[in-house]
Design an enzyme around this catalytic site. Structure first.
Site, short mmCIF file in Angstrom:
data_model
loop_
_atom_site.label_atom_id
_atom_site.label_comp_id
_atom_site.label_asym_id
_atom_site.label_seq_id
_atom_site.Cartn_x
_atom_site.Cartn_y
_atom_site.Cartn_z
N GLU A 33 -8.48 0.07 -10.91
CA GLU A 33 -7.43 -0.68 -10.22
C GLU A 33 -7.93 -1.90 -9.42
O GLU A 33 -7.30 -2.94 -9.37
CB GLU A 33 -6.78 0.33 -9.28
CG GLU A 33 -5.60 -0.05 -8.52
CD GLU A 33 -5.24 1.09 -7.54
OE1 GLU A 33 -5.84 2.19 -7.58
OE2 GLU A 33 -4.34 0.86 -6.74
N ASP A 50 -10.37 9.34 -5.59
CA ASP A 50 -11.28 8.19 -5.69
C ASP A 50 -12.76 8.57 -5.53
O ASP A 50 -13.64 7.78 -5.88
CB ASP A 50 -10.92 7.14 -4.64
CG ASP A 50 -9.55 6.53 -4.87
OD1 ASP A 50 -9.01 6.70 -5.98
OD2 ASP A 50 -9.01 5.90 -3.94
N GLN A 97 -2.19 10.55 -12.39
CA GLN A 97 -3.56 10.98 -12.04
C GLN A 97 -3.62 11.83 -10.78
O GLN A 97 -4.59 12.53 -10.54
CB GLN A 97 -4.45 9.75 -11.78
CG GLN A 97 -4.70 8.92 -13.01
CD GLN A 97 -5.09 7.50 -12.66
OE1 GLN A 97 -6.25 7.16 -12.68
NE2 GLN A 97 -4.12 6.65 -12.34
N GLY A 103 -9.45 7.15 5.43
CA GLY A 103 -8.58 6.82 6.55
C GLY A 103 -8.33 8.03 7.43
O GLY A 103 -8.40 7.95 8.66
N THR A 104 -8.06 9.16 6.79
CA THR A 104 -7.73 10.39 7.53
C THR A 104 -8.92 10.89 8.35
O THR A 104 -8.78 11.26 9.52
CB THR A 104 -7.28 11.48 6.54
OG1 THR A 104 -6.17 10.97 5.81
CG2 THR A 104 -6.89 12.76 7.24
N TYR A 129 0.45 7.33 -10.99
CA TYR A 129 0.48 8.55 -10.18
C TYR A 129 0.30 9.83 -10.99
O TYR A 129 0.10 10.89 -10.39
CB TYR A 129 1.77 8.59 -9.36
CG TYR A 129 1.79 7.47 -8.36
CD1 TYR A 129 1.08 7.56 -7.17
CD2 TYR A 129 2.44 6.27 -8.66
CE1 TYR A 129 1.05 6.51 -6.27
CE2 TYR A 129 2.41 5.21 -7.77
CZ TYR A 129 1.71 5.34 -6.58
OH TYR A 129 1.65 4.30 -5.70
N THR A 132 -9.88 13.25 -2.19
CA THR A 132 -9.32 12.03 -2.79
C THR A 132 -9.74 11.97 -4.26
O THR A 132 -10.85 12.36 -4.60
CB THR A 132 -9.80 10.71 -2.11
OG1 THR A 132 -9.52 9.62 -2.98
CG2 THR A 132 -11.26 10.67 -1.80
N GLY A 152 -2.93 9.60 0.46
CA GLY A 152 -2.45 9.90 -0.89
C GLY A 152 -2.77 11.35 -1.25
O GLY A 152 -3.85 11.83 -0.94
N ARG A 194 1.26 8.11 4.89
CA ARG A 194 0.16 7.18 5.15
C ARG A 194 0.18 6.69 6.60
O ARG A 194 -0.32 5.61 6.90
CB ARG A 194 0.23 6.01 4.16
CG ARG A 194 -0.12 6.42 2.74
CD ARG A 194 -1.01 5.38 2.07
NE ARG A 194 -1.33 5.73 0.71
CZ ARG A 194 -2.51 6.21 0.35
NH1 ARG A 194 -3.45 6.39 1.23
NH2 ARG A 194 -2.75 6.49 -0.92
#
Ligand code: F6P
Length: 364
Positions: A239, A144, A290, A121-122, A288, A142, A17, A79
């Site tokens: 979320e 997050d 954000q 993930g990356t 999105y 991220t 993302g 992704r």
């Protein structure tokens, strides 16, 4: 004259993302690599997909101009997870083929190293590729803020500003209409964004994935507020937040329950609150918004500093590392550190205690 550099030519990609600050980081890595060390740079399109498809082109000074403040990523993202098999894969090739394709592109392009900008993930994929023999350096991004090994990721601060402004705006309309408004912020596994924006925006209730909620506790809190004359409330929900009932389900049942009951958690919690309290309740999903738009000053600084540090590691030939914010300094950790992990909010985190101390209900 450029300083001596072990790395002569490297590839750079952004995956997962997107977030504000990606372009600032690309600029940081590439400017320092070009101007200070004279390296050649290959920009890889759309994350690991570009490596599989050999979709890449050299980046020059003019490509890096005017991108510091730009949202998104000039390289594009996807992704694509080369180590994860997927049946809905439009490339329709197996994991081993994808990894071989990546290795082939890497050597065809004449790369000494691959710089990957991404989340859990990356960086995990980066580590796996380094075990396959490629030289890789990771950069943590991220909204997050959930990557193990760095104290903060870029993108988080910009998203926090957007989330906080949204909560501020919801306060006035909630007050005008004497309503409860539930706002959903991103964070499917970790609640850092919800917790920070909730505290910054003075949320009356904050729900995190790490702390399952009991709707009766939330109901009692809101009724108590109403009784004390506060006719409105703002509920901040990450979320991935879940009720105690959902927490008891296995992953598959929980997914089924969620898709069957509401479009997303904000709608579910809003319906539960309305049923529990009888108060008029509305839901807002920020989505999105954000992740889009210009990076905050703080993210620009962090992304630039992490980027130029990555250029130093490239020059020194220090591969297999992820650059990181360590306290007040920029350093690096082994690329294996974030592998397969998520940095969750610890339940004894000072901010949870601080939120409770100012009267915020955490749902438990
Ligand atoms: O990048 C992480 C994240 O922001 C999560 O909080 C969110 O669940 C996810 O992205 C959604 O992104 P997408 O729809 O692009 O997969």
């Amino acid at each position: 004259m450029a300083n001596y550099s072990v790395t002569k030519r490297f590839g750079i990609l952004t995956a997962g993302g997107d977030c504000p600050g990606l372009n600032a980081a690309i600029r940081g890595v590439c400017r320092a690599a070009q101007d200070r060390y004279g390296m050649q740079i290959v920009g890889i399109a759309n994350g690991f997909r570009g490596l599989i498809n050999e979709d890449a082109k050299e980046l020059h000074t003019e490509d890096l101009t005017g991108i510091l403040t730009l949202g998104g990523t000039i390289l594009g993202s996807s992704r694509e997870k080369p180590f994860a098999p997927t049946d809905k894969d439009d490339l329709a090739i197996e994991v081993s083929d994808k990894v071989s394709a990546i290795k082939e592109t890497y050597s065809k392009l004449g790369l000494d190293c691959l710089v990957v900008l991404g989340g859990n993930g990356t960086n995990t994929t980066g580590y796996k590729l380094s075990r396959e023999g490629l030289n890789v350096i990771g950069l943590p991004k991220t909204i997050d803020n959930d990557i193990v090994g760095t104290d903060r990721t870029f993108g988080f601060h910009s998203a926090l500003m957007i989330g906080t402004e949204a909560i501020d705006r919801l306060h006035s309309t909630a007050q005008s209409h004497s309503r409860v408004i539930v706002i959903e912020l991103m964070g499917h596994k970790a609640g850092w964004l919800g917790l920070h924006a909730g505290v910054a925006g003075g949320g009356d209730v904050i729900l995190l994935p790490e702390l399952p909620y009991d709707i009766r506790v939330i109901g009692n809190h809101l009724k108590k507020r109403a009784k004390s004359g506060k006719t409105f409330s703002v509920v901040v929900v990450a979320e991935g937040a879940m009720s105690t009932k959902e927490a008891d389900m296995d992953k598959k049942d929980r997914k089924k329950y969620r898709t069957e009951t509401a479009p997303s958690v904000a709608y579910r919690v809003a319906a539960e609150i309305q049923e529990e309290t009888g108060m008029e309740t509305r839901a807002t999903v920020l989505g999105y918004v954000q992740r889009g738009g210009i990076p905050s000053a703080s993210d620009r600084v962090l992304a630039t500093s992490l980027g130029t540090k990555a250029a130093d590691l490239l020059a020194q030939g220090q591969y297999g590392r992820m650059v990181a914010l360590l306290g007040n300094d920029i350093g690096s950790v082994d690329l294996s550190v974030p592998e397969g992990k998520v940095k969750n909010v610890p339940l004894d985190h000072y901010m949870i205690d601080s939120a409770r101390a100012v009267g915020t209900c955490m749902g438990d």
